[in-house]
Design a protein around this motif. Structure first.
Motif, PDB file in Angstrom:
ATOM      1  N   VAL A  64     -30.638 -58.016  18.941  1.00 12.66           N
ATOM      2  CA  VAL A  64     -32.274 -58.993  18.911  1.00 12.66           C
ATOM      3  C   VAL A  64     -31.361 -60.070  18.173  1.00 12.66           C
ATOM      4  O   VAL A  64     -31.615 -61.242  18.074  1.00 12.66           O
ATOM      5  N   TYR A  65     -30.535 -59.697  16.487  1.00 15.02           N
ATOM      6  CA  TYR A  65     -30.556 -60.347  15.168  1.00 15.02           C
ATOM      7  C   TYR A  65     -28.782 -60.384  16.196  1.00 15.02           C
ATOM      8  O   TYR A  65     -28.393 -62.102  15.289  1.00 15.02           O
ATOM      9  N   GLY A  66     -27.777 -60.225  16.539  1.00 15.57           N
ATOM     10  CA  GLY A  66     -26.787 -59.581  16.304  1.00 15.57           C
ATOM     11  C   GLY A  66     -25.759 -59.855  14.749  1.00 15.57           C
ATOM     12  O   GLY A  66     -25.419 -60.258  14.538  1.00 15.57           O
ATOM     13  N   ALA A  67     -26.094 -58.306  13.993  1.00 10.76           N
ATOM     14  CA  ALA A  67     -25.514 -58.045  13.054  1.00 10.76           C
ATOM     15  C   ALA A  67     -24.106 -58.619  13.198  1.00 10.76           C
ATOM     16  O   ALA A  67     -23.409 -58.254  14.154  1.00 10.76           O
ATOM     17  N   SER A  68     -23.582 -58.879  11.732  1.00 11.27           N
ATOM     18  CA  SER A  68     -21.777 -58.317  12.139  1.00 11.27           C
ATOM     19  C   SER A  68     -21.315 -57.021  11.809  1.00 11.27           C
ATOM     20  O   SER A  68     -20.237 -57.335  12.555  1.00 11.27           O
ATOM     21  N   LYS A  69     -22.582 -56.509  10.939  1.00 14.42           N
ATOM     22  CA  LYS A  69     -22.192 -55.557  10.820  1.00 14.42           C
ATOM     23  C   LYS A  69     -22.921 -53.974  10.834  1.00 14.42           C
ATOM     24  O   LYS A  69     -24.058 -54.514   9.763  1.00 14.42           O
ATOM     25  N   ILE A  70     -22.588 -52.947  11.375  1.00 12.72           N
ATOM     26  CA  ILE A  70     -23.857 -52.033  11.120  1.00 12.72           C
ATOM     27  C   ILE A  70     -23.414 -50.544  10.590  1.00 12.72           C
ATOM     28  O   ILE A  70     -22.609 -50.074  11.369  1.00 12.72           O
TER      29      ILE A  70
ATOM     30  N   GLY B 279     -25.375 -62.764  11.825  1.00 12.03           N
ATOM     31  CA  GLY B 279     -23.687 -62.602  11.381  1.00 12.03           C
ATOM     32  C   GLY B 279     -23.804 -61.872   9.647  1.00 12.03           C
ATOM     33  O   GLY B 279     -22.583 -61.859   8.989  1.00 12.03           O
ATOM     34  N   LYS B 280     -25.110 -61.464   9.365  1.00 14.77           N
ATOM     35  CA  LYS B 280     -25.546 -60.505   8.219  1.00 14.77           C
ATOM     36  C   LYS B 280     -25.269 -58.885   8.504  1.00 14.77           C
ATOM     37  O   LYS B 280     -24.902 -58.664   9.326  1.00 14.77           O
ATOM     38  N   SER B 281     -24.560 -58.366   7.624  1.00 13.53           N
ATOM     39  CA  SER B 281     -23.912 -56.842   7.371  1.00 13.53           C
ATOM     40  C   SER B 281     -25.125 -56.575   7.182  1.00 13.53           C
ATOM     41  O   SER B 281     -26.617 -56.423   6.597  1.00 13.53           O
ATOM     42  N   ILE B 282     -25.810 -54.958   7.757  1.00 11.65           N
ATOM     43  CA  ILE B 282     -26.645 -54.315   7.712  1.00 11.65           C
ATOM     44  C   ILE B 282     -26.160 -52.625   7.351  1.00 11.65           C
ATOM     45  O   ILE B 282     -25.497 -52.263   8.088  1.00 11.65           O
ATOM     46  N   LEU B 283     -27.033 -51.876   6.137  1.00 13.78           N
ATOM     47  CA  LEU B 283     -26.934 -50.366   6.061  1.00 13.78           C
ATOM     48  C   LEU B 283     -28.255 -50.061   6.389  1.00 13.78           C
ATOM     49  O   LEU B 283     -29.633 -50.454   5.735  1.00 13.78           O
TER      50      LEU B 283
ATOM     51  N   ASN C 153     -23.935 -43.857  19.447  1.00 16.46           N
ATOM     52  CA  ASN C 153     -24.006 -44.634  20.333  1.00 16.46           C
ATOM     53  C   ASN C 153     -25.118 -45.357  20.829  1.00 16.46           C
ATOM     54  O   ASN C 153     -25.422 -46.772  21.334  1.00 16.46           O
ATOM     55  N   LEU C 154     -25.991 -45.335  19.038  1.00 18.48           N
ATOM     56  CA  LEU C 154     -26.734 -46.845  19.176  1.00 18.48           C
ATOM     57  C   LEU C 154     -26.122 -47.666  19.017  1.00 18.48           C
ATOM     58  O   LEU C 154     -26.592 -49.195  18.741  1.00 18.48           O
ATOM     59  N   GLY C 155     -25.239 -47.903  18.196  1.00 22.08           N
ATOM     60  CA  GLY C 155     -24.379 -49.327  18.274  1.00 22.08           C
ATOM     61  C   GLY C 155     -24.003 -49.112  16.565  1.00 22.08           C
ATOM     62  O   GLY C 155     -23.396 -50.657  16.004  1.00 22.08           O
ATOM     63  N   ALA C 156     -24.061 -47.934  16.134  1.00 18.89           N
ATOM     64  CA  ALA C 156     -23.531 -48.225  14.122  1.00 18.89           C
ATOM     65  C   ALA C 156     -22.066 -48.242  14.454  1.00 18.89           C
ATOM     66  O   ALA C 156     -21.450 -47.401  14.742  1.00 18.89           O
ATOM     67  N   ASP C 157     -21.574 -49.475  13.923  1.00 20.85           N
ATOM     68  CA  ASP C 157     -19.953 -49.549  12.958  1.00 20.85           C
ATOM     69  C   ASP C 157     -19.134 -48.392  12.462  1.00 20.85           C
ATOM     70  O   ASP C 157     -18.569 -47.669  12.089  1.00 20.85           O
ATOM     71  N   LEU C 158     -20.147 -48.222  11.345  1.00 20.32           N
ATOM     72  CA  LEU C 158     -19.893 -47.236  10.546  1.00 20.32           C
ATOM     73  C   LEU C 158     -21.057 -46.036  10.015  1.00 20.32           C
ATOM     74  O   LEU C 158     -21.892 -46.933  10.075  1.00 20.32           O
ATOM     75  N   ARG C 159     -20.719 -44.838  10.225  1.00 16.34           N
ATOM     76  CA  ARG C 159     -21.180 -43.811  10.002  1.00 16.34           C
ATOM     77  C   ARG C 159     -21.296 -42.826   8.965  1.00 16.34           C
ATOM     78  O   ARG C 159     -20.263 -42.562   8.758  1.00 16.34           O
ATOM     79  N   ILE C 160     -22.345 -42.821   8.085  1.00  8.86           N
ATOM     80  CA  ILE C 160     -21.849 -42.220   7.058  1.00  8.86           C
ATOM     81  C   ILE C 160     -22.870 -40.809   7.111  1.00  8.86           C
ATOM     82  O   ILE C 160     -24.284 -41.017   7.012  1.00  8.86           O
TER      83      ILE C 160
ATOM     84  N   ILE D  51     -31.413 -49.968  14.004  1.00  6.99           N
ATOM     85  CA  ILE D  51     -29.860 -50.328  14.407  1.00  6.99           C
ATOM     86  C   ILE D  51     -29.708 -50.660  15.499  1.00  6.99           C
ATOM     87  O   ILE D  51     -29.653 -51.526  15.835  1.00  6.99           O
ATOM     88  N   GLN D  52     -31.192 -50.587  16.633  1.00  5.20           N
ATOM     89  CA  GLN D  52     -30.879 -51.218  17.867  1.00  5.20           C
ATOM     90  C   GLN D  52     -31.441 -52.300  17.519  1.00  5.20           C
ATOM     91  O   GLN D  52     -30.993 -53.558  18.076  1.00  5.20           O
TER      92      GLN D  52
END
Ligand code: NDP
Ligand code: 2XX
Length: 322
Positions: free
Chosen positions: A186-192, A163-167, A206-213, A180-181
Motif C-alpha cells: 500500500v505504501y511502497g516501503a523502501s525496506k522492511i 520510500g521510507k524504511s520500517i522495522l 513470504n510476507l515481504g520482509a527484506d530483513l528478518r531478525i 508488513i504487507q
C-alpha cells in the motif's frame, strides 16, 4: 424457480458467554439459549458466519478494562464476517442478503458491545462494516478487520509513506502480518525489517520482509542500520526508540509505551476497509490464518487458550458459526 425462503430469525441463539471476569478457561461457557440483541435504527442484524479472536478479547475478559466495559454477562468477539438478515430504519449501505465484515466495536475499550461476534447473531452499526470482497471466504474475511485497521492506523499516525524504511516488532502476529504487507503493497516501503522467533522467519520472508531478525538470537537495537519508523506490536518502546533514525518515529499499540513513542487505541471504521479494498481484492494483502485455524464454534475455548499462549501465527479464526 422460487427463491429459497428466508429462514425465520429466532428469539434466542447459541452464544459463548462470560458472567464474571477471569481466564477464558475458567469463565467462558456456551449458552444454548441466549437472547438475540435488540436491533437499533443505525444497525444491521448479522447471521455470523465466522469470527476472529484478538488479544483485546481475552484482556477484556480478564477485567483489564472493567472501568469502561459494558455490564456482564457478555459475549466476546470484535471481528465478524457474516450475512445481513435485517436492517434498521436508518441503514443505507446494506440490505438483507449482503455479505459483510468488520470490527463491531467503533471504540475498542469504550463500552464494547454486550453481544459480540462469538454468537449466531450480532447487531452492528453500519459505519463499522464493509461489503466482503468476493474473493475472500468468510473465515479469511473475519481475520482482517481489527488487525488490518490497527496496522493501517498506526502507519498513518507514524506518517509512513513511499520510500521510507520500517522495522516491525512482532512481524508474525495478527497485527504484524498486516503491517508488513501494507508497508510493502500500500505504501511502497523502501525496506522492511521484522522480528520473530526462529520458526516464523520464513513467513516474514513470504510476507515481504527484506530483513528478518530472529529475536531469540539478535538484538535489533544493536544493528548499525536505523529506520524511519518502528512499528511495535510487542511492547518494547524503550528498545524501539534506539532503532530509529534521527527524526524517525516509533508507534506502539501496547500500553504503556514511553514518550516520544506514539501510542493509540484503534478506531473501527468501515471506510478504512473500503480504502484498502483494492489491495485485498487484487490478492496482494492477505489474511494469514494460523495453521490451527479455523476452530469450529464448539472449540472456541481451545481457540482462546491458544491465542493466550502469545504464540499464534497470524490470526485465530472460529468457523463455522454454528
Ligand atoms: P498476537 O496474539 O497475534 O501476537 C502473537 C505474535 O506475537 C506471535 O506470532 C509471536 O511470535 C509474536 N511475539 C510475541 N512476543 C514477541 C517478541 N518479543 N518479539 C517478536 N514477536 C513476538 O497479537 P496481535 O498482533 O493481535 O496484537 C499484538 C498486541 O497489540 C497485543 O498486546 C494486543 O492487545 C495489542 N493491540 C492493540 C491495539 C490497539 O489499538 N492499541 C489493537 C490491536 C492489538 P513468536 O512466537 O515468534 O514470539
Ligand atoms: O491491549 C489493547 C488492545 O488489544 C486494544 C484494542 O486496546 C488495548 C490497549 C491499547
Amino acid at each position: 424457480m422460487a427463491a429459497a425462503p428466508t429462514p425465520a430469525i429466532p428469539s434466542h441463539m447459541k452464544a459463548w458467554v462470560y458472567s464474571e471476569y477471569g481466564k477464558s478457561s475458567d469463565v467462558l461457557r456456551l449458552d444454548p439459549n441466549f437472547p438475540l440483541p435488540h436491533l437499533k435504527d443505525d444497525q444491521v442484524l448479522l447471521k455470523v458466519a465466522a469470527a476472529s479472536l484478538n488479544p483485546v478479547d481475552y484482556k477484556r475478559m480478564a477485567g483489564f478494562f472493567k472501568d469502561t466495559d459494558s455490564p456482564l454477562p457478555c459475549v466476546p468477539g470484535y471481528d465478524v464476517a457474516g450475512v445481513v438478515v435485517k436492517v434498521g430504519s436508518e441503514v443505507k449501505k446494506f440490505k438483507a442478503g449482503d455479505e459483510v465484515y468488520g470490527d463491531i466495536n467503533e471504540k475498542a475499550l469504550d463500552h464494547p458491545k454486550v453481544v459480540g461476534s462469538l454468537a449466531e447473531y450480532t447487531a452492528v452499526e453500519e459505519k463499522v462494516l464493509a461489503h466482503k470482497p468476493p474473493n475472500l471466504s468468510f473465515p479469511e474475511a473475519a481475520a482482517f478487520p481489527l488487525a488490518m485497521e490497527t496496522a493501517y492506523e498506526g502507519l498513518e499516525r507514524a506518517g509512513f509513506s513511499a520510500g521510507k524504511s520500517i522495522l516491525v516488532l512482532g512481524g508474525a502476529g495478527g497485527v504484524g502480518t498486516f503491517v508488513i504487507q501494507l508497508a510493502k503493497h500500500v505504501y511502497g516501503a523502501s525496506k522492511i525489517a521484522a522480528t520473530s522467533s526462529t520458526g516464523k522467519l520464513e513467513l516474514l520472508r513470504n510476507l515481504g520482509a527484506d530483513l528478518r531478525i530472529d529475536y531469540t538470537k539478535d538484538k535489533y537495537e544493536d544493528l548499525p542500520e536505523k529506520f524511519d519508523v518502528v512499528y511495535d506490536t510487542v511492547g518494547e518502546t524503550e528498545r524501539a526508540l534506539k532503532a530509529i533514525k534521527e527524526g524517525g518515529k516509533v508507534v506502539t499499540i501496547v500500553p504503556p509505551g514511553n514518550p516520544p513513542a506514539i501510542i493509540f487505541i484503534l478506531t473501527s471504521d468501515g471506510s478504512n476497509l473500503e480504502k484498502l479494498r483494492p489491495h485485498v481484492e487484487n490478492g496482494k494483502v492477505k489474511s494469514i490464518l494460523d495453521p490451527k485455524s479455523p476452530f469450529p464454534f464448539s472449540q472456541t475455548k481451545e481457540a482462546f487458550a491458544y491465542l493466550e499462549t502469545n504464540r499464534a501465527t497470524g490470526k485465530v479464526v472460529v468457523y463455522p458459526i454454528p
